[in-house]
Design a protein around this motif. Structure first.
Motif, PDB file in Angstrom:
ATOM      1  N   ALA A 226      60.081  67.265  45.611  1.00 15.13           N
ATOM      2  CA  ALA A 226      60.577  66.070  45.370  1.00 15.13           C
ATOM      3  C   ALA A 226      59.705  64.841  44.920  1.00 15.13           C
ATOM      4  CB  ALA A 226      60.560  65.834  47.002  1.00 15.13           C
ATOM      5  N   GLN A 227      58.389  64.599  44.718  1.00 18.85           N
ATOM      6  CA  GLN A 227      57.520  63.530  43.831  1.00 18.85           C
ATOM      7  C   GLN A 227      57.856  64.078  42.537  1.00 18.85           C
ATOM      8  OE1 GLN A 227      56.449  61.504  45.600  1.00 18.85           O
ATOM      9  NE2 GLN A 227      57.210  62.866  47.203  1.00 18.85           N
ATOM     10  N   ILE A 228      58.547  64.566  41.843  1.00 21.20           N
ATOM     11  CA  ILE A 228      58.331  64.892  40.028  1.00 21.20           C
ATOM     12  C   ILE A 228      59.378  63.810  39.600  1.00 21.20           C
ATOM     13  CG2 ILE A 228      59.437  65.990  38.232  1.00 21.20           C
ATOM     14  CD1 ILE A 228      58.657  68.181  39.824  1.00 21.20           C
ATOM     15  N   ASP A 229      60.353  62.942  39.899  1.00 18.53           N
ATOM     16  CA  ASP A 229      61.171  61.499  39.347  1.00 18.53           C
ATOM     17  C   ASP A 229      60.484  61.103  39.314  1.00 18.53           C
ATOM     18  OD1 ASP A 229      63.190  63.707  39.126  1.00 18.53           O
ATOM     19  OD2 ASP A 229      63.926  63.494  41.496  1.00 18.53           O
ATOM     20  N   LYS A 230      59.243  60.532  40.276  1.00 22.27           N
ATOM     21  CA  LYS A 230      58.721  59.391  40.568  1.00 22.27           C
ATOM     22  C   LYS A 230      56.772  59.185  39.612  1.00 22.27           C
ATOM     23  CE  LYS A 230      58.938  58.255  45.196  1.00 22.27           C
ATOM     24  NZ  LYS A 230      59.088  58.578  46.448  1.00 22.27           N
ATOM     25  N   LEU A 231      57.189  60.744  38.577  1.00 23.65           N
ATOM     26  CA  LEU A 231      55.771  60.676  37.685  1.00 23.65           C
ATOM     27  C   LEU A 231      56.339  60.019  36.379  1.00 23.65           C
ATOM     28  CD1 LEU A 231      54.995  64.379  38.369  1.00 23.65           C
ATOM     29  CD2 LEU A 231      53.834  62.315  39.748  1.00 23.65           C
ATOM     30  N   LEU A 292      64.988  66.411  30.739  1.00 27.16           N
ATOM     31  CA  LEU A 292      64.105  67.904  30.978  1.00 27.16           C
ATOM     32  C   LEU A 292      62.944  68.698  31.015  1.00 27.16           C
ATOM     33  CD1 LEU A 292      66.642  68.555  27.157  1.00 27.16           C
ATOM     34  CD2 LEU A 292      67.061  69.510  29.357  1.00 27.16           C
ATOM     35  N   LEU A 293      62.312  66.989  30.548  1.00 27.93           N
ATOM     36  CA  LEU A 293      60.930  67.572  31.080  1.00 27.93           C
ATOM     37  C   LEU A 293      60.643  67.770  32.494  1.00 27.93           C
ATOM     38  CD1 LEU A 293      59.211  65.777  28.574  1.00 27.93           C
ATOM     39  CD2 LEU A 293      58.932  67.903  28.102  1.00 27.93           C
ATOM     40  N   LYS A 294      60.931  66.762  32.973  1.00 24.21           N
ATOM     41  CA  LYS A 294      61.254  66.426  35.029  1.00 24.21           C
ATOM     42  C   LYS A 294      61.385  68.265  35.353  1.00 24.21           C
ATOM     43  CE  LYS A 294      60.545  61.717  34.832  1.00 24.21           C
ATOM     44  NZ  LYS A 294      61.258  60.623  36.088  1.00 24.21           N
TER      45      LYS A 294
END
Length: 386
Positions: A226-231, A292-294
């Motif tokens: 759930a935190q990937i989009d914030k990286l 694509l990376l995320k």
């Protein structure tokens, strides 16, 4: 009838002869006494003739009446014979029917006797079985509660196996085995000690398994996904020009030449920029590449989550290592968010999710054998459904 007809000509002849004699007598003029004597003789003759005639008629009538009576009696006799014959035929047919019914009744009686004999033999067999069952029940007094406790322990062991192999729920399997051991312990029967020893070994084996909960690891990975989009990604940024000149215009009219040069430099700088940078040149990532990376990082974490739930340590470590490599190479490692994410993945890599489950429970077969000896042999095939 023939006699009457034959007598009538004789009478006519007599009348004719007497008439002729009277004519001759009248012609010869004989004395009156002989005539009288002849007339009296003729009267007697006629009287006799009449009597005979009446007798003949009565005899003829009597004969005719007797003949008619004989015919009537003969006809009645014939009718009576025919009636007797028909009655006899009816009696013969009824007798035949009665004989047929009697044969059927005899056959039915024989069949009923055979059935009755079979029922009697079956009743005797059932009586013997009932006596044997009563004897077994008498012998079972005081043991039936123990037998049902053994059956209950067997059921708990079966449920523990299902929880262990179908749901990978080690904790519930251990609780079920402990309850089964309590059932056997309440028997206070030395014959169940080998089964209890096998149960203790199974409980110890399950307790020595990896205590790490796969569900906890899976939940931790879910929170990280759930935190990937914030990286933040490591993208190209325009460097600051430290050698840039001050293009601020002067308010003095004497600096008109410098102001004109500054305006010219600003116009040219907005159109063209030439800068020399030392070090490797990194391309600018597009929005699609960033997405694509995320998504690739998210996919690797989901693979690790699935492997943790299945206890597949190889796939789990491989997915986390690839996700850590993506973070280091493609994300901004200098930010605290990416650094904390990398540290969390490293902690998960240090977590052992492998859980080698035993292929079978050692207490299951001895408990089934004990149940066969204590229950099934007593109740027969009816206990096979336990």
């Amino acid at each position: 009838m023939a006699n009457n007809n034959e007598s009538r000509p004789q009478g006519d002849e007599l009348v004719t002869v007497s008439a002729e004699k009277e004519v001759i007598d009248s012609k010869t003029d004989t004395p009156s006494s002989p005539k009288q004597a002849k007339s009296s003789g003729n009267g007697l003759l006629w009287f006799v003739v009449v009597i005979l005639f009446l007798i003949v008629l009565s005899m003829a009538g009597a004969g005719y009446w007797y003949y008619m009576q004989q015919q009537t009696a003969q006809q009645q006799t014939l009718n009576a014979q025919q009636k007797n014959a028909s009655d006899l035929n009816a009696m013969v047919q009824e007798r035949n029917q009665l004989n047929a019914k009697l044969d059927e009744i005899t056959k039915s009686n024989n069949a009923l006797n055979n059935t009755l004999n079979a029922l009697q033999s079956e009743n005797e067999t059932l009586a013997l079985q009932a006596e044997s069952a009563l004897e077994q029940i008498k012998n079972m007094e005081g043991r039936r509660p123990a037998d049902w406790l053994i059956a209950e322990a067997d059921y708990l062991v079966r449920m523990a196996g299902r929880k262990l192999w179908l749901e990978n729920d080690v904790r519930t399997a251990i609780l079920l085995l402990v309850n089964a051991d309590k059932r056997l312990k309440s028997l206070a029967d030395p014959s169940v000690l080998p089964v209890r020893a096998a149960l203790a070994e199974d409980i110890q084996t399950l307790q020595q398994l990896n205590p790490v909960s796969p569900s906890s690891v899976a939940l931790a990975l879910t929170g990280m996904v759930a935190q990937i989009d914030k990286l933040p990604l490591d993208t190209f940024e325009k460097p600051k020009d430290v050698d840039a000149q001050d293009n601020t215009l002067s308010e003095s009219t004497d600096d008109w030449k410098a102001n004109l040069a500054k305006v010219w430099d600003k116009l040219v700088g907005d159109l063209f920029t030439v800068k020399t940078i030392e070090g490797p040149v990194e391309p600018v990532l597009s929005l699609e590449a960033q997405y694509l990376l995320k998504e690739q990082l998210r996919l690797q974490l989901m693979h690790a989550q699935s492997a943790a739930l299945k206890g597949d340590a190889g796939l789990y470590n491989q997915s986390l290592q690839y996700a850590q490599t993506l973070l280091i190479e493609k994300f901004d490692i200098e930010t605290s968010q990416v650094t904390g994410f990398v540290n969390a993945i490293q902690n998960l890599l240090n977590t052992d999710v492998s859980r080698p489950l035993p292929s079978e429970l050692k207490a299951q077969k001895p408990l089934e054998g004990l149940l066969d000896n204590r229950v099934k042999q007593v109740f027969g095939q009816g206990a096979s459904a336990l």
